[in-house]
Scaffold this motif. Structure first.
Motif, PDB file in Angstrom:
ATOM      1  N   LEU A  15      -8.731  -9.717   7.144  1.00  0.00           N
ATOM      2  CA  LEU A  15      -9.516  -9.009   6.166  1.00  0.00           C
ATOM      3  C   LEU A  15      -9.253  -7.428   6.492  1.00  0.00           C
ATOM      4  O   LEU A  15      -9.429  -7.220   7.924  1.00  0.00           O
ATOM      5  CB  LEU A  15     -11.112  -9.145   6.308  1.00  0.00           C
ATOM      6  CG  LEU A  15     -11.279 -10.589   5.595  1.00  0.00           C
ATOM      7  CD1 LEU A  15     -12.763 -10.796   5.808  1.00  0.00           C
ATOM      8  CD2 LEU A  15     -10.923 -10.639   4.250  1.00  0.00           C
ATOM      9  N   SER A  16      -9.232  -6.619   5.666  1.00  0.00           N
ATOM     10  CA  SER A  16      -8.954  -5.016   6.051  1.00  0.00           C
ATOM     11  C   SER A  16      -9.669  -4.372   5.128  1.00  0.00           C
ATOM     12  O   SER A  16      -9.706  -4.409   3.932  1.00  0.00           O
ATOM     13  CB  SER A  16      -7.299  -4.812   5.833  1.00  0.00           C
ATOM     14  OG  SER A  16      -7.100  -3.544   6.426  1.00  0.00           O
ATOM     15  N   GLU A  24     -11.698  -3.768   0.003  1.00  0.00           N
ATOM     16  CA  GLU A  24     -11.457  -4.954   0.980  1.00  0.00           C
ATOM     17  C   GLU A  24     -10.528  -5.734   0.611  1.00  0.00           C
ATOM     18  O   GLU A  24     -10.417  -6.392  -0.333  1.00  0.00           O
ATOM     19  CB  GLU A  24     -12.630  -5.752   1.315  1.00  0.00           C
ATOM     20  CG  GLU A  24     -12.905  -6.701   2.146  1.00  0.00           C
ATOM     21  CD  GLU A  24     -13.848  -7.471   2.415  1.00  0.00           C
ATOM     22  OE1 GLU A  24     -14.715  -7.080   2.935  1.00  0.00           O
ATOM     23  OE2 GLU A  24     -13.878  -8.652   1.935  1.00  0.00           O
ATOM     24  N   ILE A  25      -9.236  -5.610   1.440  1.00  0.00           N
ATOM     25  CA  ILE A  25      -8.049  -6.636   1.050  1.00  0.00           C
ATOM     26  C   ILE A  25      -7.991  -7.606   2.269  1.00  0.00           C
ATOM     27  O   ILE A  25      -8.229  -7.751   3.358  1.00  0.00           O
ATOM     28  CB  ILE A  25      -6.848  -5.439   1.563  1.00  0.00           C
ATOM     29  CG1 ILE A  25      -6.694  -4.285   0.544  1.00  0.00           C
ATOM     30  CG2 ILE A  25      -5.774  -6.395   1.182  1.00  0.00           C
ATOM     31  CD1 ILE A  25      -7.513  -2.975   1.209  1.00  0.00           C
ATOM     32  N   ALA A  26      -7.781  -8.778   1.357  1.00  0.00           N
ATOM     33  CA  ALA A  26      -7.683 -10.176   2.182  1.00  0.00           C
ATOM     34  C   ALA A  26      -6.296 -10.488   2.073  1.00  0.00           C
ATOM     35  O   ALA A  26      -5.712 -10.662   0.920  1.00  0.00           O
ATOM     36  CB  ALA A  26      -8.733 -11.287   1.854  1.00  0.00           C
ATOM     37  N   SER A  27      -5.628 -11.249   3.019  1.00  0.00           N
ATOM     38  CA  SER A  27      -4.117 -11.749   2.892  1.00  0.00           C
ATOM     39  C   SER A  27      -3.876 -12.625   4.014  1.00  0.00           C
ATOM     40  O   SER A  27      -4.380 -12.400   4.979  1.00  0.00           O
ATOM     41  CB  SER A  27      -3.003 -10.290   2.874  1.00  0.00           C
ATOM     42  OG  SER A  27      -1.800 -10.720   2.770  1.00  0.00           O
ATOM     43  N   SER A  30      -0.527  -9.935   7.356  1.00  0.00           N
ATOM     44  CA  SER A  30      -1.058  -8.820   8.079  1.00  0.00           C
ATOM     45  C   SER A  30      -0.232  -7.523   7.335  1.00  0.00           C
ATOM     46  O   SER A  30      -0.840  -6.570   7.412  1.00  0.00           O
ATOM     47  CB  SER A  30      -1.349  -8.756   9.571  1.00  0.00           C
ATOM     48  OG  SER A  30       0.114  -8.906  10.189  1.00  0.00           O
ATOM     49  N   ALA A  33      -1.268  -6.817   4.044  1.00  0.00           N
ATOM     50  CA  ALA A  33      -2.488  -6.315   3.755  1.00  0.00           C
ATOM     51  C   ALA A  33      -2.695  -4.755   4.391  1.00  0.00           C
ATOM     52  O   ALA A  33      -3.271  -3.962   3.690  1.00  0.00           O
ATOM     53  CB  ALA A  33      -3.553  -7.091   4.847  1.00  0.00           C
ATOM     54  N   GLN A  34      -1.689  -4.277   5.495  1.00  0.00           N
ATOM     55  CA  GLN A  34      -1.695  -3.086   5.872  1.00  0.00           C
ATOM     56  C   GLN A  34      -1.004  -2.202   4.761  1.00  0.00           C
ATOM     57  O   GLN A  34      -1.583  -1.068   4.473  1.00  0.00           O
ATOM     58  CB  GLN A  34      -0.831  -2.905   7.245  1.00  0.00           C
ATOM     59  CG  GLN A  34      -0.322  -1.623   7.549  1.00  0.00           C
ATOM     60  CD  GLN A  34      -1.495  -0.856   8.290  1.00  0.00           C
ATOM     61  OE1 GLN A  34      -2.238  -1.450   9.017  1.00  0.00           O
ATOM     62  NE2 GLN A  34      -1.970   0.357   7.582  1.00  0.00           N
ATOM     63  N   ARG A  37      -3.535  -1.623   1.926  1.00  0.00           N
ATOM     64  CA  ARG A  37      -4.626  -1.109   2.422  1.00  0.00           C
ATOM     65  C   ARG A  37      -4.285   0.611   2.286  1.00  0.00           C
ATOM     66  O   ARG A  37      -4.936   1.267   2.030  1.00  0.00           O
ATOM     67  CB  ARG A  37      -5.088  -1.341   3.853  1.00  0.00           C
ATOM     68  CG  ARG A  37      -6.238  -0.536   4.214  1.00  0.00           C
ATOM     69  CD  ARG A  37      -6.661  -0.677   5.463  1.00  0.00           C
ATOM     70  NE  ARG A  37      -5.781  -0.443   6.423  1.00  0.00           N
ATOM     71  CZ  ARG A  37      -5.589  -0.706   7.828  1.00  0.00           C
ATOM     72  NH1 ARG A  37      -6.768  -1.719   8.442  1.00  0.00           N
ATOM     73  NH2 ARG A  37      -4.888  -0.521   8.748  1.00  0.00           N
ATOM     74  N   ARG A  65      -7.354  -9.512  -3.381  1.00  0.00           N
ATOM     75  CA  ARG A  65      -7.041 -10.625  -2.743  1.00  0.00           C
ATOM     76  C   ARG A  65      -5.346 -10.758  -2.939  1.00  0.00           C
ATOM     77  O   ARG A  65      -5.079 -10.858  -4.246  1.00  0.00           O
ATOM     78  CB  ARG A  65      -7.431 -11.957  -3.297  1.00  0.00           C
ATOM     79  CG  ARG A  65      -9.005 -12.008  -2.912  1.00  0.00           C
ATOM     80  CD  ARG A  65      -9.306 -12.218  -1.567  1.00  0.00           C
ATOM     81  NE  ARG A  65     -10.781 -12.174  -1.257  1.00  0.00           N
ATOM     82  CZ  ARG A  65     -11.249 -11.124  -0.909  1.00  0.00           C
ATOM     83  NH1 ARG A  65     -10.841 -10.019  -0.720  1.00  0.00           N
ATOM     84  NH2 ARG A  65     -12.630 -11.155  -0.302  1.00  0.00           N
ATOM     85  N   ASN A 270      -6.154  -4.560  13.420  1.00  0.00           N
ATOM     86  CA  ASN A 270      -7.094  -5.832  13.587  1.00  0.00           C
ATOM     87  C   ASN A 270      -7.196  -6.433  14.869  1.00  0.00           C
ATOM     88  O   ASN A 270      -6.476  -6.480  15.624  1.00  0.00           O
ATOM     89  CB  ASN A 270      -6.539  -6.842  12.670  1.00  0.00           C
ATOM     90  CG  ASN A 270      -7.456  -8.072  12.334  1.00  0.00           C
ATOM     91  OD1 ASN A 270      -6.966  -9.223  13.019  1.00  0.00           O
ATOM     92  ND2 ASN A 270      -8.179  -7.912  11.702  1.00  0.00           N
TER      93      ASN A 270
END
Length: 368
Positions: A15-16, A24-27, A30, A33-34, A37, A65, A270
């Motif tokens: 989660l980021s 809010e990004i979920a993946s 990672s 997600a970065q 983001r 998501r 994270n």
């Protein structure tokens, strides 16, 4: 290490967040997600002013998501959903081959829907015009890469301006509609430039996001600019040619330059299940580590693209930051370079705030 090696565990969800009440990004990836983001932070930075985004963020973030491409079964590459309680979510098909423009279109659509829900609630009329979505993506592009504005002007010289009705009612998503895409951006900029003390642009934007017909709302919100449809078309054609011929330095405003440099010096990693902001000094002290090295290289590339467009207040700070990102920076020089950046940064802030205060005082004296 002071952050978790979450990239070593691709099966662990990440989660980021870009900021309170933003994205809010979920993946499961990672790295993905970065990257998303970073794009989400840029979307908020460049569109905050024209879309009047709330400084404190929304009451709830936009939930993004990332779905692996092999698990995606929908016909479109992304889907934005507004739930009855006001929550807005974005599901985005993701792979290493996902085009950046696709990510940006998805984030822009989600952002526009979130604004609409925040102001008007969830209703059956919620619809975002194609021209507005594309204009936001293109505006983001030319603000993030100011040289692209010159390229767009040159391209516009080879195109005939589309009719205002065609831009407002047309579909700008197809590759065959480049004329409409360029028109959408120029209209987006022109409406903001033409908006006066009555706040016509803010009113028109609100009407659009409430589901109003774009043509009808424009005629009502900017009615003082023309008497009829013929004059309205002439007004738009004048705007097209004015913007494509304008010779302005592709430069960021002081607020935009400050926001851009702030983002480049903000490092988030994270740690366990939480995002932690890590100081630039700590990052630079570990610059030999692969993940940090990659992050610094990415920031350095973005900074080099922005240097020529930085506002004069912040140019020295940008140059000093560039020295901090040099991969061959010696350990004994680290503190010196960071201190130089901090000194230039503080000088730039003082100059911006002093200038703004002087201008505010002058404006106040003129209105007495």
């Amino acid at each position: 290490m002071f952050w978790a090696n979450s990239w070593l565990y691709p099966a662990s969800p990440v989660l980021s967040q870009t900021g309170p009440g933003q994205f809010e990004i979920a993946s499961l990836d990672s790295g993905a997600a970065q990257r998303v983001r970073d794009e989400a932070e840029a979307a908020w930075r460049w569109l905050a002013l024209p879309l009047d985004l709330p400084v404190a963020g929304f009451s709830s973030p936009i939930f993004v998501r990332l779905i692996p491409a092999e698990s995606w079964s929908e016909p479109l590459p992304f889907r934005v959903v507004a739930e009855p309680g006001g929550v807005v979510s974005l599901r985005l098909r993701w792979s290493e081959l996902t085009p950046v423009v696709e990510v940006r279109r998805a984030l822009v659509q989600a952002l526009l829907v979130r604004i609409s829900v925040a102001v008007h609630g969830v209703n059956a009329h919620l619809a975002i015009p194609s021209w507005l979505q594309h204009a936001c993506v293109e505006f983001w592009r030319i603000r993030a890469e100011p040289a692209q504005a010159d390229a767009l002007q040159q391209e516009s010289a080879t195109l005939a301006p589309p009719s205002l009705v065609a831009v407002l009612q047309g579909d700008c998503s197809g590759v065959e509609s480049r004329q409409l895409q360029v028109g959408a951006l120029w209209l987006f900029i022109w409406l903001q430039a033409e908006s006066g003390s009555a706040g016509e642009w803010a009113l028109y934007r609100s009407r659009l996001l409430a589901g109003a017909d774009p043509e009808v709302a424009l005629a009502e919100c900017f009615s003082a600019r023309y008497a009829d449809a013929h004059e309205r078309e002439l007004w738009w054609q004048t705007g097209w040619h004015h913007l494509r011929r304008a010779r302005t330095q592709p430069q960021l405003g002081s607020m935009e330059a400050r926001a851009a440099l702030t983002d480049l010096t903000r490092f988030v990693f994270n740690v366990g299940e939480a995002d932690v902001v890590v100081s630039m000094r700590s990052i630079l002290s570990r610059r030999a580590e692969p993940v940090v090295k990659a992050a610094l290289a990415e920031r350095s590339t973005e900074l080099q693209r922005l240097l020529s467009a930085l506002h004069p207040f912040y140019l020295n700070a940008g140059l000093a930051l560039s020295d901090c990102f040099v991969p061959t920076l010696k350990a004994q020089d680290l503190e010196l370079k960071v201190s130089e950046f901090e000194r230039e940064w503080n000088d730039a802030l003082d100059l911006e705030m002093t200038t703004r205060a002087a201008l505010d005082q002058w404006v106040a004296s003129r209105t007495k």
